[in-house]
Design an enzyme around this catalytic site. Structure first.
Site, PDB file in Angstrom:
ATOM      1  CG  ASN A   9      -1.482   1.448   1.626  1.00  7.62           C
ATOM      2  OD1 ASN A   9      -1.799   1.974   0.967  1.00  7.62           O
ATOM      3  ND2 ASN A   9      -1.607   1.255   2.718  1.00  7.62           N
ATOM      4  CE  LYS A  49       1.073   2.731   5.215  1.00 11.15           C
ATOM      5  NZ  LYS A  49       1.263   2.403   6.668  1.00 11.15           N
ATOM      6  CG  HIS A  67      -4.559   0.568   6.204  1.00 13.26           C
ATOM      7  ND1 HIS A  67      -4.015   1.767   6.902  1.00 13.26           N
ATOM      8  CD2 HIS A  67      -3.496  -0.397   5.721  1.00 13.26           C
ATOM      9  CE1 HIS A  67      -2.905   1.476   7.223  1.00 13.26           C
ATOM     10  NE2 HIS A  67      -2.304   0.364   6.430  1.00 13.26           N
ATOM     11  CD  GLU A  79      -1.955   4.456   7.749  1.00  9.59           C
ATOM     12  OE1 GLU A  79      -1.819   4.667   6.568  1.00  9.59           O
ATOM     13  OE2 GLU A  79      -0.717   3.968   8.157  1.00  9.59           O
ATOM     14  CD  GLU A 120      -1.780  -3.780   7.191  1.00 10.11           C
ATOM     15  OE1 GLU A 120      -0.579  -4.227   6.538  1.00 10.11           O
ATOM     16  OE2 GLU A 120      -2.595  -3.153   6.836  1.00 10.11           O
ATOM     17  N   GLY A 164       3.743   1.151  10.776  1.00 13.32           N
ATOM     18  CA  GLY A 164       4.455   2.323  10.645  1.00 13.32           C
ATOM     19  C   GLY A 164       5.743   2.686  11.334  1.00 13.32           C
ATOM     20  CB  SER A 222       7.247  -3.258  11.358  1.00  9.73           C
ATOM     21  OG  SER A 222       6.728  -1.752  11.788  1.00  9.73           O
TER      22      SER A 222
HETATM   23  P1  PGA Z   1       4.692  -0.569   7.516  1.00 16.07           P
HETATM   24  O1  PGA Z   1       3.266  -0.531   6.820  1.00 16.07           O
HETATM   25  O2  PGA Z   1       5.129  -1.689   6.636  1.00 16.07           O
HETATM   26  O3  PGA Z   1       5.216   0.530   6.917  1.00 16.07           O
HETATM   27  O4  PGA Z   1       4.432  -0.905   8.720  1.00 16.07           O
HETATM   28  C1  PGA Z   1       2.092  -1.387   6.746  1.00 16.07           C
HETATM   29  C2  PGA Z   1       0.867  -1.131   6.264  1.00 16.07           C
HETATM   30  O5  PGA Z   1       0.345  -0.055   6.708  1.00 16.07           O
HETATM   31  O6  PGA Z   1       0.251  -1.599   5.573  1.00 16.07           O
END
Ligand code: PGA
Length: 260
Positions: A9, A11, A97, A99, A169, A175, A215
């Protein structure tokens, strides 16, 4: 070898030109990977979707949208309709997601509307689920995930399993501030998710890929991908450089080849 899924993704990063360049480079690199048993996907920003579709027209990468309205048209300022996605050839959408759930306060019911609309339009819907650090500490991670899955997938037919994917997730792992889940923890949760999916979709649930995200990086990818209940990796930051993402995928595939 089981089928493996790798995706990212993007983002709110990469504009149209950057997305095109990223996808061209990634597409070229992925030509070195045998077609069978692997699936790749990238979920860019809305403004890049059309260009991304054009770049990936003949390649191996499936393009998806980061979000979608559950209505087809109407007075929904700022939203994007499934018909608009169809118009540019996008039939894959991420729903819920972390977020979206936490910053934009989306609810399980809203995610369910989106999943249902996606399926009505013959899209594949990737539902993201994950517990917060507080829920994990309070020992209710599995309850949280079961709620997100049972509501997110409510009023679906068992045959809809063919068109849904799940990404686990954990909110605490996503993040720059996140800590990745250990492979052992992720495996135990994935097993619970698969159990819950079987309650919802019966035997058809076995077709649903359950991806781990949060991560993921070159240090932990191999250990995660060899877990029996993990069907793929949903990568954020560690995938935004195409060469690094390719390396991660290649290493993961090599690892699994030597362990299966
Ligand atoms: P990240 O993001 O690998 O940077 O932790 C994962 C995600 O939000 O899908």
């Amino acid at each position: 070898m089981k089928k493996l899924y790798f995706g990212s993704n993007l983002k709110m990063y990469k504009g149209i030109e950057q997305t095109k360049e990223y996808l061209c480079r990634l597409n070229n690199l992925l030509q070195n990977i045998p077609e069978e048993n692997t699936e790749f996907f990238i979920i860019p920003s809305y403004t890049s979707l059309q260009a991304a579709r054009e770049v990936c027209n003949s390649g191996k990468i499936r393009i998806g949208a980061q979000n979608m309205c559950w209505e087809e048209e109407g007075q929904f300022t700022g939203e994007v309709s499934p018909c608009m996605l169809e118009e540019i050839g996008v039939r894959f959408v991420m729903v819920g997601h972390s977020e979206r759930r936490h910053i934009f306060k989306e609810t399980d019911i809203q995610e369910n509307y989106k999943v249902k609309t996606a399926l009505k339009h013959n899209f594949t819907a990737l539902l993201c689920v994950g517990e917060t650090a507080e829920e994990k500490e309070a020992g209710v991670a599995v309850e949280t995930l079961r709620r997100q899955l049972k509501i997110g997938f409510s009023n679906l037919k068992e045959s809809d399993a063919a068109n849904v994917w799940v990404a686990y997730e954990p909110v605490w792992s996503i993040g720059v501030q996140g800590t990745p889940a250990s492979a052992e923890y992720a495996e135990s949760i994935h097993a619970e998710i698969k159990k819950c999916l079987r309650e919802i979709f019966g035997e058809n649930a076995d077709k649903i890929p359950v991806l781990y995200g949060g991560s993921v990086n070159k240090e932990n990818a191999n250990e995660l991908i060899i877990q029996p209940s993990i069907d793929g990796l949903f990568v954020g930051r560690a995938a935004w450089n195409p060469e690094q993402f390719f390396q991660l995928i290649n290493n993961a595939l090599e690892t699994i080849k030597h362990t299966s």
